[in-house]
Design a protein around this motif. Structure first.
Motif, PDB file in Angstrom:
ATOM      1  N   GLY A 129      27.254  -1.356   9.366  1.00 36.53           N
ATOM      2  CA  GLY A 129      27.237  -2.510   9.918  1.00 36.53           C
ATOM      3  C   GLY A 129      27.243  -4.238   9.526  1.00 36.53           C
ATOM      4  N   LYS A 130      28.055  -3.970   9.102  1.00 38.25           N
ATOM      5  CA  LYS A 130      27.953  -5.689   8.526  1.00 38.25           C
ATOM      6  C   LYS A 130      28.699  -5.911   9.911  1.00 38.25           C
ATOM      7  CE  LYS A 130      31.146  -4.564   5.441  1.00 38.25           C
ATOM      8  NZ  LYS A 130      30.792  -3.014   5.084  1.00 38.25           N
ATOM      9  N   LYS A 225      20.878   0.670  11.467  1.00 39.95           N
ATOM     10  CA  LYS A 225      20.854   2.058  12.631  1.00 39.95           C
ATOM     11  C   LYS A 225      19.764   2.245  12.536  1.00 39.95           C
ATOM     12  CE  LYS A 225      25.830   2.364  11.695  1.00 39.95           C
ATOM     13  NZ  LYS A 225      27.155   2.981  11.336  1.00 39.95           N
ATOM     14  N   ASP A 227      17.783   1.656  15.034  1.00 39.01           N
ATOM     15  CA  ASP A 227      18.000   2.651  16.968  1.00 39.01           C
ATOM     16  C   ASP A 227      18.038   4.074  16.935  1.00 39.01           C
ATOM     17  OD1 ASP A 227      20.302   2.532  17.837  1.00 39.01           O
ATOM     18  OD2 ASP A 227      20.366   0.835  16.268  1.00 39.01           O
ATOM     19  N   LEU A 228      18.642   4.998  15.639  1.00 37.43           N
ATOM     20  CA  LEU A 228      19.302   6.399  16.038  1.00 37.43           C
ATOM     21  C   LEU A 228      17.922   7.385  15.795  1.00 37.43           C
ATOM     22  CD1 LEU A 228      22.823   5.671  13.712  1.00 37.43           C
ATOM     23  CD2 LEU A 228      22.564   5.735  16.230  1.00 37.43           C
ATOM     24  N   SER A 260      18.360  -3.669  13.405  1.00 42.40           N
ATOM     25  CA  SER A 260      19.088  -2.603  14.249  1.00 42.40           C
ATOM     26  C   SER A 260      20.240  -3.661  14.478  1.00 42.40           C
ATOM     27  CB  SER A 260      18.862  -1.945  15.161  1.00 42.40           C
ATOM     28  OG  SER A 260      19.933  -1.335  16.180  1.00 42.40           O
ATOM     29  N   ARG A 262      22.229  -3.566  16.831  1.00 44.47           N
ATOM     30  CA  ARG A 262      22.106  -2.517  18.111  1.00 44.47           C
ATOM     31  C   ARG A 262      21.437  -3.050  18.899  1.00 44.47           C
ATOM     32  NH1 ARG A 262      25.510   2.518  19.547  1.00 44.47           N
ATOM     33  NH2 ARG A 262      27.279   1.578  18.773  1.00 44.47           N
TER      34      ARG A 262
END
Ligand code: GDP
Length: 515
Positions: A129-130, A225, A227-228, A260, A262
């Motif tokens: 997620g960079k 991440k 949120d996963l 996150s 996202r």
């Protein structure tokens, strides 16, 4: 429980610098303001601060402390404390005088140099997620210059946060980091290591950590991440501990921030930790000093010609300045900030796009300025002659005593990168190596992994002057070629003890003169 130095400073309303003075006075050792200190020390400091507060306007801490101690301490202890309390105001006065004297001698030279924004690089395993994290920060923290204006990739951007400006190198991954470092420059002040909460530590995570450690750049871990549903931050923290990186919550010094990219959760905290870390590092640069900078990225633009992004490290750049990179020079025709807006000048920690080079400069090259074209040519001529001298000197160089004996006083370190076919072999070899270390020679396994060595290993080895040792794996041709170019040794073995023999030779290294 343990407390971080800056947390305590904040709690007691003290400047970090003052807190360090107190710790120095007590003979407590620490690495930085983010180091933790023991509970006993914390109590001692609270007492000192409370006592120092005597008579001062800021009596809050002082008012609280005696009340507490009266409630808990026996009469005997109180009478023991009494003489100390009489002495302390004098001690405080003495230290105040000491500070003043120091200021008189050196007229606060460092304090006059202004702070500069931190430059941050984001590294980590692929898909952790960079890019997403950089995108989120860019979207939320970079003011758009024009409505709908699409800015092109220039290798860096400036984020405006509530705690000030933060500059991000936006070529994620450690390629940018290593190519810049391979040329002897260091641009990043802080490295963010992104680790996906559903995947934990992966080979490139370890590489990224090794790179930051080799460069001695402070790290902040972003567990992404979150949120996963399968996110498991605890596993990441435990895995980090195995690399001797101990998160704050586990009593260590490592800052770990769950985020996150996202949903944006935690990103604000991450930015705050970056600013806090920058404050602790006390980053400063003189905008009126001699200019120096580093090339972040260079490319040819179809319309504009050669475009280079340069990070200003010291001094200020102006349109019209002459710049020298390696043995080339150029005159700044135009400058743009990282958002594409035209600017006339740029101070420290500013990434600028420069139009005016005739050759595309390479990332990591150092940039200097010259007063005029003549001075630029002179500088290049002297560099060219230095280079020729150095090339000649290398051939003629005689062995000095130090070459034969090794540095006489310092402990030598043999840097290694270890590659093997299985985790079992890696551990077996590391176990043997750990027992081989001596007082004079340390073995530093910068990175160990399963499978053939990679290009990244070679880059790390070249910056850290490490040897790559392979057990039951061989380097692909492309990697060997790069290693040859960079003068990095890759050695492969099929028998563990032959590999260990090689380590013995490396440990003896400087002792045997090589003719
Ligand atoms: P990079 O290779 O490290 O730059 O990773 P990317 O930013 O390209 O992300 C890899 C994948 O993970 C993409 O599909 C992203 O959409 C996804 N991703 C990145 N950050 C998050 C996150 O915080 N939450 C979730 N659920 N997915 C994410």
């Amino acid at each position: 429980s343990k407390v971080r130095i800056y947390t305590l400073a904040k709690e007691l309303n003290l400047e970090n610098a003052r807190m360090l003075e107190i710790l120095d006075g007590l003979g407590v050792s620490y690495k930085s303001v983010s180091s933790t200190i023991e509970e006993d020390t914390v109590e001692l400091i609270k007492q000192i601060v409370a006592e120092e507060g005597t008579g001062s306007a800021d009596g809050e801490a002082q008012a609280a402390a005696p009340a507490e101690s009266q409630a808990t301490q026996s009469q005997a202890t109180q009478s023991q404390d009494a003489p100390e309390q009489q002495e302390t105001p004098q001690a405080a006065q003495a230290s105040a005088t000491a500070v003043q004297t120091r200021d008189d001698v050196a007229p606060a030279s460092k304090a006059e140099i202004p702070h500069r924004a931190p430059v941050v690089t984001i590294m980590g395993h692929v898909d952790h997620g960079k890019t997403s994290l950089l995108d989120y920060i860019r979207k939320t923290k970079v003011a758009a210059k024009e409505a709908g204006g699409i800015t092109q990739h220039v290798g860096a951007f400036e984020a405006q946060t509530s705690k000030g400006k933060i500059v991000f190198i936006d070529t994620p991954g450690h390629e940018a980091f290593t190519t810049i470092r391979a040329r002897g420059a260091n641009v990043a002040d802080i490295a963010i290591i992104v680790i996906a909460a559903d995947d934990s530590l992966m080979p490139q995570t370890r590489e990224a950590i090794a790179h930051a450690q080799a460069a001695k750049v402070p790290m902040i871990i972003a567990i992404n991440k979150m949120d996963l549903p399968q996110a498991n931050a605890d596993k990441v923290k435990t895995d980090l501990t195995q690399l001797n990186l101990v998160p704050e919550e586990y009593g260590g010094d490592l800052i770990v921030v769950p985020v996150s990219a996202r949903t944006g959760e935690g990103v604000e905290d991450l930015l705050e930790y970056i600013s806090l870390n920058a404050e602790l590092e006390d980053l400063r640069a003189d905008p009126n000093g001699q200019f120096s900078g580093v090339v972040i990225e260079g490319k040819v633009d179809k319309q504009s010609g050669v475009l280079a992004t340069v990070m200003v490290q010291e001094g200020t750049l102006h349109v019209g300045d002459f710049l020298v990179v390696g043995e080339n020079y150029g005159k700044i025709k135009a400058m743009m900030d990282s958002a594409g807006g035209r600017i006339k000048e740029a101070g420290p920690s500013t990434p600028v796009q420069i139009l005016g080079f005739s050759e595309v400069p390479t990332s990591g090259e150092k940039v200097s300025s010259a007063k005029n074209e003549h001075a630029a040519r002179d500088l290049i001529a002297s560099r060219a002659s230095d280079r020729r001298d150095a090339e000649g000197a290398q051939v003629l160089r005689k062995l000095t005593l130090e070459d034969m004996m090794g540095p006489l006083t310092t402990v030598r370190t043999v840097n290694l990168i270890l590659r093997a076919d299985t985790q079992g072999s890696v551990e077996a070899i590391q176990g043997i190596l750990a027992r081989k270390e001596s007082e004079d020679v340390k073995i530093n396994v910068m990175l160990s992994g399963i499978g053939a060595p990679t290009e990244g290993d070679v880059l790390l080895a070249s910056t850290a002057e490490a040897t790559i040792l392979c057990f039951s794996v061989t380097a692909p041709g492309s990697v060997t070629k790069i290693a040859d170019n960079k003068g990095v040794d890759i050695k492969s073995f099929r028998i563990i003890y032959e590999l260990i023999d090689e380590v013995d030779r490396l440990m003896k290294g400087n002792v045997e003169p090589v003719f």
